[in-house]
Design a protein around this motif. Structure first.
Motif, mmCIF file in Angstrom:
data_model
loop_
_atom_site.group_PDB
_atom_site.id
_atom_site.type_symbol
_atom_site.label_atom_id
_atom_site.label_comp_id
_atom_site.label_asym_id
_atom_site.label_seq_id
_atom_site.Cartn_x
_atom_site.Cartn_y
_atom_site.Cartn_z
ATOM 1 N N MET A 39 44.276 50.640 25.487
ATOM 2 C CA MET A 39 44.496 49.606 24.471
ATOM 3 C C MET A 39 43.199 48.851 24.177
ATOM 4 S SD MET A 39 48.360 48.121 25.230
ATOM 5 C CE MET A 39 47.724 46.846 26.238
ATOM 6 N N VAL A 40 42.468 48.511 25.229
ATOM 7 C CA VAL A 40 41.202 47.788 25.036
ATOM 8 C C VAL A 40 40.209 48.664 24.288
ATOM 9 C CG1 VAL A 40 39.218 46.767 26.227
ATOM 10 C CG2 VAL A 40 41.533 46.276 27.014
ATOM 11 N N ASP A 41 40.161 49.950 24.612
ATOM 12 C CA ASP A 41 39.258 50.859 23.906
ATOM 13 C C ASP A 41 39.604 50.951 22.426
ATOM 14 O OD1 ASP A 41 37.648 51.465 26.040
ATOM 15 O OD2 ASP A 41 38.737 53.295 26.581
ATOM 16 N N ARG A 42 40.909 51.010 22.116
ATOM 17 C CA ARG A 42 41.321 51.076 20.715
ATOM 18 C C ARG A 42 40.922 49.807 19.968
ATOM 19 N NH1 ARG A 42 45.611 53.777 22.971
ATOM 20 N NH2 ARG A 42 46.941 51.934 23.113
ATOM 21 N N VAL A 43 41.124 48.649 20.590
ATOM 22 C CA VAL A 43 40.765 47.381 19.938
ATOM 23 C C VAL A 43 39.261 47.267 19.777
ATOM 24 C CG1 VAL A 43 40.776 44.872 20.225
ATOM 25 C CG2 VAL A 43 42.850 46.181 20.686
ATOM 26 N N ALA A 44 38.508 47.674 20.788
ATOM 27 C CA ALA A 44 37.048 47.546 20.753
ATOM 28 C C ALA A 44 36.415 48.453 19.709
ATOM 29 C CB ALA A 44 36.463 47.838 22.126
ATOM 30 N N GLY A 45 37.144 49.428 19.222
ATOM 31 C CA GLY A 45 36.598 50.328 18.208
ATOM 32 C C GLY A 45 36.989 49.969 16.789
ATOM 33 N N THR A 46 37.702 48.872 16.603
ATOM 34 C CA THR A 46 38.153 48.501 15.260
ATOM 35 C C THR A 46 37.014 47.888 14.453
ATOM 36 O OG1 THR A 46 38.856 46.298 15.986
ATOM 37 C CG2 THR A 46 40.507 48.054 16.070
ATOM 38 N N GLY A 47 37.232 47.817 13.155
ATOM 39 C CA GLY A 47 36.242 47.219 12.270
ATOM 40 C C GLY A 47 36.001 45.756 12.570
ATOM 41 N N MET A 48 37.063 45.058 13.013
ATOM 42 C CA MET A 48 36.907 43.646 13.361
ATOM 43 C C MET A 48 35.916 43.483 14.503
ATOM 44 S SD MET A 48 39.713 40.963 14.863
ATOM 45 C CE MET A 48 39.687 41.722 16.475
ATOM 46 N N TRP A 49 36.023 44.345 15.513
ATOM 47 C CA TRP A 49 35.104 44.260 16.641
ATOM 48 C C TRP A 49 33.684 44.621 16.232
ATOM 49 C CZ3 TRP A 49 34.790 41.963 21.106
ATOM 50 C CH2 TRP A 49 35.967 41.495 21.674
ATOM 51 N N LEU A 50 33.549 45.591 15.332
ATOM 52 C CA LEU A 50 32.208 45.946 14.851
ATOM 53 C C LEU A 50 31.577 44.759 14.124
ATOM 54 C CD1 LEU A 50 32.883 49.585 13.608
ATOM 55 C CD2 LEU A 50 31.798 48.859 15.745
ATOM 56 N N ALA A 51 32.382 44.042 13.340
ATOM 57 C CA ALA A 51 31.879 42.842 12.670
ATOM 58 C C ALA A 51 31.534 41.766 13.691
ATOM 59 C CB ALA A 51 32.920 42.327 11.678
ATOM 60 N N LEU A 52 32.346 41.648 14.739
ATOM 61 C CA LEU A 52 32.075 40.668 15.796
ATOM 62 C C LEU A 52 30.788 41.008 16.543
ATOM 63 C CD1 LEU A 52 33.189 38.137 17.138
ATOM 64 C CD2 LEU A 52 34.472 39.593 18.685
#
Length: 98
Positions: A39-52
């Protein structure tokens, strides 16, 4: 609605220790649970995380990992606070009912 019991030093210390222990256990679940880690890996790969990452200036892998660890610690701590507060209210309600 029942009033909250008075705050005492012992109660505050117990709640603080419970939050610390639960935070540690939630963080350990990341280490030992493939489901939670996925789950953490999926969240960390989202566009939101890339922007963060860009917003925080995390340009290399080490900085990105540090940002992920800080976010995991924050989420685990907030989750632990929620669990402790719900448990405290349930225990308080049970004591006032009896």
């Amino acid at each position: 609605m029942t009033p909250n019991p008075p705050a005492t030093v012992a109660r505050t210390v117990c709640k603080t220790v419970a939050v610390l222990v639960l935070t540690g256990l939630f963080m350990l679940s990341l280490r030992f649970s493939a489901t939670v880690a996925g789950m953490v890996d999926r969240v960390a790969g989202t566009g939101m995380w890339l922007a963060l990452y860009r917003l925080a200036g995390a340009n290399d892998a080490t900085a990105q990992e540090q940002l992920i660890v800080m976010a995991v610690a924050l989420v685990c701590c907030l989750l632990a606070i929620g669990v402790v507060e719900v448990a405290d209210r349930l225990i308080s309600r049970r004591h006032t009912a009896s």
